[in-house]
Scaffold this active site. Structure first.
Site, mmCIF file in Angstrom:
data_model
loop_
_atom_site.group_PDB
_atom_site.id
_atom_site.type_symbol
_atom_site.label_atom_id
_atom_site.label_comp_id
_atom_site.label_asym_id
_atom_site.label_seq_id
_atom_site.Cartn_x
_atom_site.Cartn_y
_atom_site.Cartn_z
ATOM 1 N N HIS A 101 0.832 -1.204 0.000
ATOM 2 C CA HIS A 101 0.000 0.000 0.000
ATOM 3 C C HIS A 101 0.867 1.255 0.000
ATOM 4 C CE1 HIS A 101 -3.149 2.766 0.544
ATOM 5 N NE2 HIS A 101 -3.513 2.526 1.782
ATOM 6 N N HIS A 105 -0.675 0.820 -12.290
ATOM 7 C CA HIS A 105 -1.383 1.074 -11.034
ATOM 8 C C HIS A 105 -2.586 0.152 -10.970
ATOM 9 C CE1 HIS A 105 -3.550 3.237 -7.830
ATOM 10 N NE2 HIS A 105 -2.387 3.813 -7.558
ATOM 11 N N ASP A 142 4.290 7.329 -7.854
ATOM 12 C CA ASP A 142 5.348 6.838 -6.961
ATOM 13 C C ASP A 142 6.709 6.797 -7.644
ATOM 14 O OD1 ASP A 142 3.549 6.216 -4.750
ATOM 15 O OD2 ASP A 142 2.765 4.671 -6.069
#
Length: 428
Positions: free
Chosen positions: A266, A305, A363
């Site tokens: 996560h 994702h 990210d």
């Protein structure tokens, strides 16, 4: 004219039931399965991939189209034109603030940033080398022991005070967790700084010299906070809601969210992407690594994702921010950044990744930005938790304010032993 739409479910024994089809303002229709209990059956949906656990008016995601809206506002507009506290007000209250409301909100948060002095001593119970996320789970949960004067969750004013306290104090605690880990003295907040400036001051300031915030770096971190403020019903948000459904206080609920976020699946994605770049090591190995990904030898972190099947709408904002930060710090020729850009270029020109829509996500860039700013890898998830606190609080508050909310109680498909009679020890 009755426009009610229904889906009819018929079991193999001939019994059937009509289930209402509900429509939101955006997104796919939903079949209301609550009446299934009348037939003595319920649904099986591991990880809730096809289950709406609640109604919400806070965040909307369309993964196929690559859309992320906070209260209807596209994330790109907010990241470019707004600031973090304004976004916090929006998430919490449903509308952007007026100039007067924004200043009042800023003043309230600014004057709640101090933490109880005894809470500062709480850190001494942890080892110096404890992971900052382990510390955060403990100290945020401990807030309820120090601020128990406004914990009536059925009182809207108490909920608002608790929300303000969490939003104001979590950055202070996050900076303290860092300072404790590196053995430096705690730096207390200063009201002259903005929200993000204050956090950076508490992180990087020392008693030995004055701290002067760099506006480019402040703006970069502000964008990271905005991009991570909420993301619909993810694992940590669902955890906060589930904990809150029992009537637990908001500090305990947010601590549970931090614990869920700590999981590498996560909250650890940007850290994993940075580690991948370090493992590749040099631009000359990029093509070899990409081939290894296609051969299933390596994992490509920071691309694709679970929700976004197209481009992550946050990624373009973070990409430009990455360039701004590295230019400001004169790190354009930084080995890690050059490696990241070569990997991005190679992957985006390869049919294997194009066909699978494996685009760089937020990210991939945020880890590089955080590293450039000077934030150590073990603090990456803490930064995520700091930013997501407003999302957790807003989601929790929305749930508690709903008069129809009930304690969460998922069902299960039991696959264990049937009834067995107890056998005495000497006969086993």
């Amino acid at each position: 004219m009755d426009n009610k739409r229904i889906a009819t479910l018929t079991l193999d024994d001939g019994r059937s039931i009509e289930l209402p089809i509900l429509s939101g303002t955006l997104g796919p229709d939903v079949v209301d399965m609550r009446a299934l209990s009348k037939l003595g059956v319920f649904t099986y949906d591991p990880a809730f991939f096809a289950t709406a656990s609640c109604t919400s008016a806070i965040t909307f995601i369309d993964g196929d189209a690559g859309l992320l809206y906070y209260r209807g506002y596209p994330i790109e507009q907010l990241a470019e034109k707004s600031d973090f506290l304004e976004v916090c007000y929006l998430l919490l209250n449903g509308e952007l603030p007026s100039a007067v409301q924004k200043e009042e909100f800023r003043s309230i948060i600014t004057h709640h940033t101090m933490v109880h002095d005894q809470l500062a001593r709480f850190f001494n119970g942890f080892r110096r080398d404890a992971h900052p996320m382990a510390v955060m789970v403990g100290v945020v949960g401990a807030l309820s022991a120090f601020y128990h004067d406004s914990l009536d969750i059925n009182n809207p004013q108490h909920r608002e005070i608790s929300a303000h306290r969490l939003l104001a104090k979590v950055p202070t605690l996050a900076a303290m967790a860092y300072k404790y880990n590196v053995g430096e003295p705690f730096i207390y907040p200063k009201n002259k700084f903005s929200y993000v400036e204050n956090f950076m001051y508490m992180m990087f300031g020392t008693p030995a010299e004055d701290y002067v915030p760099n506006p480019i770096l402040v703006r970069a971190l502000e964008r990271i906070f905005i991009l991570h403020a909420d993301h619909e019903q993810n694992a940590s948000t669902s955890t906060v809601r589930l904990a809150g459904s029992s009537g637990a206080n908001p500090f305990a609920c947010v601590a549970s969210g931090i614990a869920a976020l700590w999981g590498p699946a996560h909250g650890g994605a940007n850290e994993a992407a940075l580690k991948m770049l370090e493992e590749i090591g040099d631009v000359s190995r990029v093509k070899e690594y990409v081939q290894g990904v296609k051969d299933k030898k390596y994992k490509l972190m920071g691309f694709g994702h679970r929700v976004y099947k197209n481009m992550d709408p946050r990624a373009s904002v973070m990409r430009s921010t990455c360039y701004e930060v590295l230019k400001e710090l004169k790190l354009e020729n930084n080995k890690l950044f050059q490696l990241a850009m070569e990997l991005e270029k190679t992957a985006l020109s390869d049919p294997y990744f194009i066909e699978r829509k494996l685009y760089p996500n937020v990210d991939f860039y945020s880890g590089i930005v955080l590293r450039a700013i000077g934030i150590p890898t073990n603090m990456f998830t803490v930064i995520f938790a700091l930013a997501r606190t407003i999302g957790w609080v807003s989601q929790w508050n929305e749930m508690i304010a709903d008069a129809d909310h009930k304690i969460g109680r998922p069902r299960q498909l039991y696959m264990g032993e049937v009834k067995r009679d107890f056998v005495a020890l000497e006969k086993r």
